[in-house]
Design a protein around this motif. Structure first.
Motif, mmCIF file in Angstrom:
data_model
loop_
_atom_site.group_PDB
_atom_site.id
_atom_site.type_symbol
_atom_site.label_atom_id
_atom_site.label_comp_id
_atom_site.label_asym_id
_atom_site.label_seq_id
_atom_site.Cartn_x
_atom_site.Cartn_y
_atom_site.Cartn_z
ATOM 1 N N SER A 139 0.806 -1.225 0.000
ATOM 2 C CA SER A 139 0.000 0.000 0.000
ATOM 3 C C SER A 139 0.837 1.272 0.000
ATOM 4 N N LEU A 140 2.147 1.148 -0.138
ATOM 5 C CA LEU A 140 3.045 2.300 0.022
ATOM 6 C C LEU A 140 2.685 3.464 -0.898
ATOM 7 N N SER A 141 2.426 3.181 -2.175
ATOM 8 C CA SER A 141 2.140 4.271 -3.118
ATOM 9 C C SER A 141 0.868 5.013 -2.735
ATOM 10 N N SER A 142 -0.108 4.294 -2.203
ATOM 11 C CA SER A 142 -1.344 4.948 -1.768
ATOM 12 C C SER A 142 -1.082 5.838 -0.564
ATOM 13 N N ALA A 143 -0.251 5.369 0.355
ATOM 14 C CA ALA A 143 0.106 6.182 1.528
ATOM 15 C C ALA A 143 0.783 7.475 1.093
ATOM 16 N N GLU A 144 1.662 7.364 0.122
ATOM 17 C CA GLU A 144 2.366 8.548 -0.383
ATOM 18 C C GLU A 144 1.389 9.514 -1.058
ATOM 19 N N SER A 145 0.440 8.974 -1.798
ATOM 20 C CA SER A 145 -0.546 9.826 -2.479
ATOM 21 C C SER A 145 -1.447 10.550 -1.481
ATOM 22 N N LEU A 146 -1.888 9.839 -0.449
ATOM 23 C CA LEU A 146 -2.741 10.455 0.563
ATOM 24 C C LEU A 146 -1.993 11.569 1.294
ATOM 25 N N TYR A 147 -0.745 11.296 1.617
ATOM 26 C CA TYR A 147 0.066 12.308 2.301
ATOM 27 C C TYR A 147 0.249 13.537 1.413
ATOM 28 N N ALA A 148 0.568 13.299 0.151
ATOM 29 C CA ALA A 148 0.786 14.423 -0.771
ATOM 30 C C ALA A 148 -0.476 15.257 -0.944
ATOM 31 N N ALA A 149 -1.633 14.615 -0.897
ATOM 32 C CA ALA A 149 -2.891 15.323 -1.130
ATOM 33 C C ALA A 149 -3.289 16.214 0.038
ATOM 34 N N ALA A 150 -2.917 15.832 1.253
ATOM 35 C CA ALA A 150 -3.336 16.598 2.439
ATOM 36 C C ALA A 150 -2.732 17.990 2.406
ATOM 37 N N ASN A 151 -3.567 18.987 2.662
ATOM 38 C CA ASN A 151 -3.096 20.375 2.522
ATOM 39 C C ASN A 151 -2.863 21.079 3.858
ATOM 40 N N GLY A 152 -2.945 20.335 4.960
ATOM 41 C CA GLY A 152 -2.728 20.959 6.263
ATOM 42 C C GLY A 152 -1.437 20.494 6.899
ATOM 43 N N PRO A 153 -1.290 20.677 8.205
ATOM 44 C CA PRO A 153 -0.107 20.177 8.909
ATOM 45 C C PRO A 153 -0.031 18.656 8.754
ATOM 46 N N LYS A 154 1.148 18.146 8.438
ATOM 47 C CA LYS A 154 1.241 16.710 8.198
ATOM 48 C C LYS A 154 2.654 16.201 8.449
ATOM 49 N N LYS A 155 2.702 14.894 8.712
ATOM 50 C CA LYS A 155 3.983 14.225 8.939
ATOM 51 C C LYS A 155 3.936 12.848 8.296
ATOM 52 N N PHE A 156 5.053 12.458 7.678
ATOM 53 C CA PHE A 156 5.166 11.149 7.027
ATOM 54 C C PHE A 156 6.267 10.366 7.715
ATOM 55 N N TYR A 157 5.956 9.115 8.098
ATOM 56 C CA TYR A 157 6.951 8.292 8.781
ATOM 57 C C TYR A 157 6.987 6.901 8.153
ATOM 58 N N MET A 158 8.203 6.470 7.809
ATOM 59 C CA MET A 158 8.407 5.171 7.181
ATOM 60 C C MET A 158 9.042 4.199 8.166
ATOM 61 N N ILE A 159 8.417 3.045 8.349
ATOM 62 C CA ILE A 159 8.996 1.973 9.158
ATOM 63 C C ILE A 159 9.747 1.032 8.225
ATOM 64 N N LYS A 160 11.028 0.866 8.474
ATOM 65 C CA LYS A 160 11.879 0.112 7.558
ATOM 66 C C LYS A 160 11.724 -1.397 7.753
ATOM 67 N N GLY A 161 11.659 -2.091 6.628
ATOM 68 C CA GLY A 161 11.686 -3.540 6.649
ATOM 69 C C GLY A 161 10.354 -4.227 6.862
ATOM 70 N N ALA A 162 9.294 -3.478 7.142
ATOM 71 C CA ALA A 162 7.999 -4.089 7.467
ATOM 72 C C ALA A 162 7.114 -4.183 6.231
ATOM 73 N N GLY A 163 6.282 -5.215 6.210
ATOM 74 C CA GLY A 163 5.250 -5.328 5.203
ATOM 75 C C GLY A 163 3.969 -4.671 5.687
ATOM 76 N N HIS A 164 2.984 -4.626 4.816
ATOM 77 C CA HIS A 164 1.710 -3.974 5.150
ATOM 78 C C HIS A 164 1.062 -4.610 6.384
ATOM 79 N N PHE A 165 0.868 -5.920 6.342
ATOM 80 C CA PHE A 165 0.147 -6.602 7.424
ATOM 81 C C PHE A 165 0.974 -6.712 8.701
ATOM 82 N N ASP A 166 2.286 -6.525 8.590
ATOM 83 C CA ASP A 166 3.132 -6.550 9.791
ATOM 84 C C ASP A 166 2.699 -5.483 10.791
ATOM 85 N N LEU A 167 2.215 -4.347 10.265
ATOM 86 C CA LEU A 167 1.824 -3.260 11.155
ATOM 87 C C LEU A 167 0.463 -3.483 11.803
ATOM 88 N N TYR A 168 -0.204 -4.569 11.447
ATOM 89 C CA TYR A 168 -1.480 -4.877 12.093
ATOM 90 C C TYR A 168 -1.271 -5.325 13.536
#
Length: 358
Positions: free
Chosen positions: A307-336
């Protein structure tokens, strides 16, 4: 005289040999360094994906939080929603605490990853609510397992309204946390519901509209066929021909959903209404997030997430205060539900919300 010539020749050969050896070693070093540099560059390019970490299932120890079963209505439809409210173990009787609505992936129920994150939020001193969305789990609504982003947004708003009725909730300090599909549903809702003061999205995915119109992303009905199927159902002519969501197999999604220690919970059913695609085709969270305005957004994703590309698109679209954080080495479901990833995500969520709830 002959001795001098011999010594000269021998000396010359020694010098020549030294020069040759020196040049060989120097060139070898240069080649080696060049190779190392190239390898380093390649490793830097793929560094995040090549990381391998030991993982374990993240769990909140028993007795850390209180759990209360609740019901509340969807304010638009009147349908009953079933939820769980998590509160800090030693909450004082006169407490006024911040609160968080926690939403999970598409097709999920309240006992899955959203409950894990909600319990961690309760450990931090929040009142946290999770619930089965309309059409899911123990909540009302027909047909069952209809994945409607717009109805889910109404559910989230209704959960906020329910939190406002609790005497121990500070109604000026309510935030939203969404995982996967709710990582787009939650900020989408916050665009129009300013009671949500900040949003954190964990491995968010918001490309439902692309999925609905794609011929390559999976076995889904086209929006046109979905509309016909829905209308036939509403006329009473047919029942839903359910679509399987997560087949069993050797993949990270199945590793979560088919493991009883992880996502395989009693209320979860592995199908959804195929005409959900009619709603997905109309759901464009990126367009909505361009109006998120002053509501702060934290996007947490991972280097190996599908889902990485979607996360990047959502972040780019937001027009207010925002922060992007990448967890290295993890897959999508790992963060569940896997550590060290959930713990790392919570270390970002905690100060982010605290910053905007002062």
């Amino acid at each position: 005289m002959l001795g001098k010539k011999v010594r000269f020749i021998v000396g010359s050969l020694l010098i020549l040999g030294f020069v040759v050896v020196t040049l060989f070693l120097t060139n070898s070093t240069i080649i080696s360094n060049a190779s190392s540099s190239n390898n380093s560059s390649a490793n830097n390019t793929n560094n995040d994906k090549d990381i391998v970490r030991k993982t374990k299932i993240n769990k909140v120890p028993k007795g850390k939080v209180n759990t209360t079963q609740v019901t509340f209505p969807n304010e638009k439809t009147g349908l009953k929603l079933a939820g769980l409210v998590f509160t800090p173990k030693n909450m004082k009787p006169n407490a006024k605490l911040p609160a968080v609505v926690v939403g999970g992936p598409m097709f999920s129920v309240k006992e899955q990853t959203q409950s894990l994150y909600a319990q961690h939020m309760a450990e931090l001193g929040y009142v946290a609510i999770v619930f089965d969305h309309t059409y899911y789990g123990e909540s009302e609504g027909e047909p069952r397992r209809y994945e409607d982003p717009f109805m889910k947004s109404e559910d989230i708003k209704s959960a906020v309204s329910y939190l406002e009725t609790l005497p121990y909730v500070d109604t000026d300090r309510i935030v939203g946390l969404g995982i996967c599909g709710s990582g787009s549903y939650m900020p989408f809702t916050a665009v129009s519901d300013h009671r949500i003061k900040a949003v954190a999205s964990v491995v968010p995915w918001g490309d439902m509209n692309d999925w609905a119109i794609s011929e390559t992303l999976g076995p889904v009905l086209s929006p046109e066929l979905a509309k016909k199927a829905r209308e036939a159902y509403e006329r009473g002519e047919t029942s839903p021909d359910y679509t399987v969501f997560q087949p069993q197999g050797d993949n990270e999604g199945a590793a979560y959903y088919w493991n009883p220690k992880r996502g395989l919970v009693p209320n979860w059913v592995n199908t959804y209404v195929p005409w959900s695609t009619e709603k997905w085709a109309k759901f464009n969270p990126e367009e909505a997030l361009s109006n998120l305005g002053p509501t702060p957004l934290l996007v947490i994703t991972s280097s190996n997430a599908w889902s990485l590309s979607s996360a990047e698109s959502l972040y780019a679209a937001a027009n207010g205060p925002k922060k992007f954080y990448m967890i290295k080495g993890a897959g999508h479901f790992d963060l569940y539900d896997l550590d060290p990833y959930v713990t790392e995500a919570m270390k970002q969520i905690k100060p982010f919300f605290a910053k905007y709830l002062r």
